[in-house]
Design a protein around this motif. Structure first.
Motif, PDB file in Angstrom:
ATOM      1  N   LEU A 170     -10.986 -83.296 -35.823  1.00  0.00           N
ATOM      2  CA  LEU A 170     -11.233 -83.839 -37.156  1.00  0.00           C
ATOM      3  C   LEU A 170     -10.550 -85.183 -37.396  1.00  0.00           C
ATOM      4  O   LEU A 170     -10.905 -85.903 -38.332  1.00  0.00           O
ATOM      5  CB  LEU A 170     -10.770 -82.841 -38.220  1.00  0.00           C
ATOM      6  CG  LEU A 170     -11.568 -81.544 -38.316  1.00  0.00           C
ATOM      7  CD1 LEU A 170     -10.892 -80.567 -39.259  1.00  0.00           C
ATOM      8  CD2 LEU A 170     -12.984 -81.836 -38.789  1.00  0.00           C
ATOM      9  N   PRO A 213     -14.282 -74.580 -40.653  1.00  0.00           N
ATOM     10  CA  PRO A 213     -14.422 -74.409 -42.105  1.00  0.00           C
ATOM     11  C   PRO A 213     -13.090 -74.257 -42.824  1.00  0.00           C
ATOM     12  O   PRO A 213     -12.918 -74.777 -43.943  1.00  0.00           O
ATOM     13  CB  PRO A 213     -15.278 -73.133 -42.217  1.00  0.00           C
ATOM     14  CG  PRO A 213     -16.062 -73.093 -40.949  1.00  0.00           C
ATOM     15  CD  PRO A 213     -15.127 -73.618 -39.906  1.00  0.00           C
ATOM     16  N   ASP A 259     -21.392 -73.646 -44.719  1.00  0.00           N
ATOM     17  CA  ASP A 259     -22.385 -74.620 -45.169  1.00  0.00           C
ATOM     18  C   ASP A 259     -23.259 -74.951 -43.966  1.00  0.00           C
ATOM     19  O   ASP A 259     -22.950 -75.863 -43.191  1.00  0.00           O
ATOM     20  CB  ASP A 259     -21.694 -75.882 -45.698  1.00  0.00           C
ATOM     21  CG  ASP A 259     -22.692 -76.897 -46.244  1.00  0.00           C
ATOM     22  OD1 ASP A 259     -23.911 -76.646 -46.120  1.00  0.00           O
ATOM     23  OD2 ASP A 259     -22.249 -77.919 -46.784  1.00  0.00           O
ATOM     24  N   PRO A 313     -21.073 -77.705 -37.447  1.00  0.00           N
ATOM     25  CA  PRO A 313     -20.928 -78.601 -36.306  1.00  0.00           C
ATOM     26  C   PRO A 313     -22.026 -78.376 -35.275  1.00  0.00           C
ATOM     27  O   PRO A 313     -22.441 -77.253 -35.009  1.00  0.00           O
ATOM     28  CB  PRO A 313     -19.551 -78.234 -35.740  1.00  0.00           C
ATOM     29  CG  PRO A 313     -19.296 -76.842 -36.226  1.00  0.00           C
ATOM     30  CD  PRO A 313     -19.940 -76.767 -37.578  1.00  0.00           C
ATOM     31  N   ASN A 370     -24.040 -78.560 -42.824  1.00  0.00           N
ATOM     32  CA  ASN A 370     -23.018 -79.369 -42.191  1.00  0.00           C
ATOM     33  C   ASN A 370     -22.287 -78.628 -41.082  1.00  0.00           C
ATOM     34  O   ASN A 370     -21.158 -78.970 -40.740  1.00  0.00           O
ATOM     35  CB  ASN A 370     -22.004 -79.861 -43.238  1.00  0.00           C
ATOM     36  CG  ASN A 370     -22.610 -80.914 -44.151  1.00  0.00           C
ATOM     37  OD1 ASN A 370     -23.322 -81.790 -43.690  1.00  0.00           O
ATOM     38  ND2 ASN A 370     -22.341 -80.810 -45.441  1.00  0.00           N
ATOM     39  N   SER A 391     -21.831 -82.860 -37.530  1.00  0.00           N
ATOM     40  CA  SER A 391     -23.153 -82.228 -37.596  1.00  0.00           C
ATOM     41  C   SER A 391     -24.274 -83.208 -37.251  1.00  0.00           C
ATOM     42  O   SER A 391     -25.433 -82.833 -37.188  1.00  0.00           O
ATOM     43  CB  SER A 391     -23.401 -81.657 -38.999  1.00  0.00           C
ATOM     44  OG  SER A 391     -23.451 -82.701 -39.973  1.00  0.00           O
ATOM     45  N   SER A 395     -16.148 -86.074 -42.082  1.00  0.00           N
ATOM     46  CA  SER A 395     -16.063 -85.382 -40.797  1.00  0.00           C
ATOM     47  C   SER A 395     -17.218 -84.405 -40.613  1.00  0.00           C
ATOM     48  O   SER A 395     -17.719 -84.219 -39.498  1.00  0.00           O
ATOM     49  CB  SER A 395     -14.717 -84.669 -40.658  1.00  0.00           C
ATOM     50  OG  SER A 395     -14.533 -83.709 -41.667  1.00  0.00           O
ATOM     51  N   GLN A 396     -17.689 -83.770 -41.675  1.00  0.00           N
ATOM     52  CA  GLN A 396     -18.852 -82.886 -41.571  1.00  0.00           C
ATOM     53  C   GLN A 396     -20.090 -83.681 -41.170  1.00  0.00           C
ATOM     54  O   GLN A 396     -20.893 -83.232 -40.338  1.00  0.00           O
ATOM     55  CB  GLN A 396     -19.084 -82.170 -42.903  1.00  0.00           C
ATOM     56  CG  GLN A 396     -18.070 -81.073 -43.179  1.00  0.00           C
ATOM     57  CD  GLN A 396     -18.239 -80.465 -44.562  1.00  0.00           C
ATOM     58  OE1 GLN A 396     -18.899 -81.040 -45.422  1.00  0.00           O
ATOM     59  NE2 GLN A 396     -17.642 -79.312 -44.774  1.00  0.00           N
ATOM     60  N   THR A 397     -20.239 -84.856 -41.752  1.00  0.00           N
ATOM     61  CA  THR A 397     -21.374 -85.708 -41.404  1.00  0.00           C
ATOM     62  C   THR A 397     -21.337 -86.081 -39.922  1.00  0.00           C
ATOM     63  O   THR A 397     -22.361 -86.031 -39.229  1.00  0.00           O
ATOM     64  CB  THR A 397     -21.366 -86.983 -42.265  1.00  0.00           C
ATOM     65  OG1 THR A 397     -21.516 -86.622 -43.637  1.00  0.00           O
ATOM     66  CG2 THR A 397     -22.499 -87.920 -41.868  1.00  0.00           C
ATOM     67  N   GLU A 441     -12.727 -88.085 -39.562  1.00  0.00           N
ATOM     68  CA  GLU A 441     -12.559 -88.270 -41.004  1.00  0.00           C
ATOM     69  C   GLU A 441     -12.539 -89.730 -41.428  1.00  0.00           C
ATOM     70  O   GLU A 441     -12.500 -90.033 -42.613  1.00  0.00           O
ATOM     71  CB  GLU A 441     -11.281 -87.572 -41.482  1.00  0.00           C
ATOM     72  CG  GLU A 441      -9.988 -88.295 -41.162  1.00  0.00           C
ATOM     73  CD  GLU A 441      -8.799 -87.731 -41.929  1.00  0.00           C
ATOM     74  OE1 GLU A 441      -9.015 -87.120 -43.004  1.00  0.00           O
ATOM     75  OE2 GLU A 441      -7.650 -87.904 -41.465  1.00  0.00           O
ATOM     76  N   TRP A 486     -11.605 -77.735 -43.164  1.00  0.00           N
ATOM     77  CA  TRP A 486     -12.310 -78.513 -44.183  1.00  0.00           C
ATOM     78  C   TRP A 486     -11.885 -78.086 -45.587  1.00  0.00           C
ATOM     79  O   TRP A 486     -11.787 -78.919 -46.497  1.00  0.00           O
ATOM     80  CB  TRP A 486     -13.827 -78.350 -44.012  1.00  0.00           C
ATOM     81  CG  TRP A 486     -14.395 -79.242 -42.951  1.00  0.00           C
ATOM     82  CD1 TRP A 486     -14.013 -80.515 -42.659  1.00  0.00           C
ATOM     83  CD2 TRP A 486     -15.448 -78.921 -42.032  1.00  0.00           C
ATOM     84  NE1 TRP A 486     -14.764 -81.021 -41.614  1.00  0.00           N
ATOM     85  CE2 TRP A 486     -15.656 -80.075 -41.218  1.00  0.00           C
ATOM     86  CE3 TRP A 486     -16.253 -77.799 -41.834  1.00  0.00           C
ATOM     87  CZ2 TRP A 486     -16.622 -80.115 -40.208  1.00  0.00           C
ATOM     88  CZ3 TRP A 486     -17.214 -77.845 -40.832  1.00  0.00           C
ATOM     89  CH2 TRP A 486     -17.402 -78.981 -40.024  1.00  0.00           C
ATOM     90  N   ALA A 534     -13.430 -84.584 -45.892  1.00  0.00           N
ATOM     91  CA  ALA A 534     -14.146 -83.442 -45.328  1.00  0.00           C
ATOM     92  C   ALA A 534     -15.629 -83.794 -45.163  1.00  0.00           C
ATOM     93  O   ALA A 534     -16.253 -83.455 -44.148  1.00  0.00           O
ATOM     94  CB  ALA A 534     -13.990 -82.217 -46.219  1.00  0.00           C
TER      95      ALA A 534
END
Length: 453
Positions: A271, A300, A9, A14, A12, A319, A314-316, A275, A303, A311
């Motif tokens: 992570l 990935p 993705d 890192p 998102n 990234s 933590s992606q927010t 999270e 996640w 997930a």
């Protein structure tokens, strides 16, 4: 210079930042936290504080219905009842209760070992004694957040040292759930820690409640525990009425990894604090591009093994502007960034983590090696996991029994000891222009003391 590695993705993926050649302004941006600017919260929080001061329990109930979406909360149901505690023990999995007991035992052992002497006196000069007398503070409110999860661990970390320190009144503040109840494990942890007074009020309104006192919630002299920017704004505005404790805002971490570290394992730990929510901050800091690449490749897969909400949080974070992977030109630069960042949680990855320990100056906690992941510190290791955030680890320490104790200086001087000290005190008093000070250690005193023999 920022380069994001592609993933499943790309939106998102890192963020990867190289420190080499990074402009000073961009470096400074890396050190910022979401709690750094509370200006947007101050005006609405003032309104909340005013409402609680003027309307007490009714305001707390209104805010619970409005902010916590708990329609059943009323002014009469703000305090958890004995029946609530009993229901909680029946509803929580016995194995979870066993783990709470295990954690409390370790936390209690650690903080008991931390307790200072009740009083000490040392002879500073013949006949001259000075020391400290230690007593608990009279009351404390332990704030336990709930918005993005349930945190019996925060109950344990805040209440156990208070009980160990001997604080006469220890209470818990926590937002109610939509059902109008306190989280069951929170009640279990409170009782097992020795606390029975739990109140359904969160956010700035909870801080206001213990700063002023309401019909139900007692006024306290101090409030401790982590919270949202709303809580932090409340503490800031009420600092003249209640001790706000250590500055503990949204979660943050640095995973410091040298070239011998396993990048995939470092990514697993990256992570952990990310999270908590989109307002968290989390960095993997390394001088090895290979470690950075391995971490990017591993994320990935991790996640994919998490639920969508965590997930997504933590992606927010990873990234966005408050997280990612930082590649330093050498390990000295990696350590320097870590000290500049002054993280809440610091975990050191590498074959010889103790080799790096002496170089760390600023961190709320330091966890050494791949077998000491952050969750052990958060839950069961024993040291306190309520830690200073927002670069405050430069001057603040982890929550401890000392946050619940006060020291009073004690002095005792014999007549012979007085004779040695008085001339020096007299000269300094005269120099500073304080006549009563000077008279109090002058021949006037000698004459009066002679009459008293």
């Amino acid at each position: 210079m920022t380069a994001a590695h592609p993933g499943p993705d790309p939106v998102n993926a890192p963020r990867v930042v190289h420190l080499q050649g990074l402009p000073p302004a961009d470096y400074a941006d890396l050190l910022l936290r979401t709690e750094g600017d509370l200006s947007a919260y101050l005006d609405p929080v003032r309104e909340i504080i005013d409402a609680v001061r003027e309307r007490g329990d009714e305001a707390l109930a209104d805010f619970a219905r409005r902010f916590d979406k708990a329609p059943s909360v009323t002014a009469e149901t703000l305090k958890a009842t004995p029946a609530d505690f009993e229901a909680a023990f029946k509803s929580v999995d016995p194995e979870v209760i066993e783990s709470i007991r295990f954690a409390i035992d370790n936390i209690r052992r650690f903080h008991q070992a931390q307790m200072p002497e009740e009083m000490w006196l040392k002879e500073m000069h013949p006949g001259v004694f000075a020391g400290d007398r230690v007593r608990p503070i009279p009351s404390v409110a332990c704030y336990v957040p709930r918005g993005k999860g349930s945190f019996p661990s925060v109950v344990m970390m805040t209440t156990v040292p208070a009980v160990v320190a001997g604080v006469p009144r220890v209470i818990v503040l926590t937002p109610p759930g939509p059902d109008g109840k306190v989280d069951a494990a929170t009640l279990v942890a409170a009782r097992l820690a020795g606390v029975e007074d739990v109140y359904k009020c969160g956010g700035a309104q909870g801080v206001a409640a213990v700063a002023y006192g309401t019909e139900t919630v007692p006024r306290c002299v101090k409030v401790v525990g982590p919270g949202s920017p709303w809580v932090l704004a409340g503490k800031k505005l009420l600092a003249d009425r209640i001790d706000p404790g250590i500055p503990a805002g949204p979660s943050e971490s640095v995973i410091l990894a040298d070239a011998t570290a396993d990048g995939a394992l470092a990514a697993l730990d990256l992570l952990v604090e990310a999270e908590h929510g989109p307002d968290s901050s989390a960095y993997l800091v390394t001088d090895s591009q290979a470690v950075a690449d391995a971490a990017v490749a591993a994320l990935p897969g991790y996640w994919a093994q998490m639920g969508a909400e965590r997930a997504g949080f933590s992606q927010t974070v990873l990234s966005g502007p408050r997280g990612g992977i930082i590649v330093a030109p050498d390990f000295n630069a990696a350590v320097a960034f870590t000290n500049d960042y002054a993280p809440e949680h610091l975990m050191i990855h590498g074959r010889e983590p103790f080799a790096h320990l002496g170089r760390i100056e600023n961190a709320g906690e330091i966890l050494l090696g791949e077998s000491t992941p952050i969750p052990l510190g958060n839950f069961v290791l024993g040291p306190n996991a309520v830690l200073p955030t927002g670069r405050n680890a430069r001057t603040w320490s982890a929550l401890s029994v000392f946050d619940y104790l006060k020291r009073t200086s004690v002095g005792y001087v014999t007549r012979d000891g007085y004779k040695a000290l008085a001339p020096h005190a007299h000269r300094l008093a005269v120099y500073e222009g304080f006549e009563a000070h000077a008279n109090a250690v002058s021949p006037l005193r000698d004459e009066i003391m002679k009459r008293g023999r």
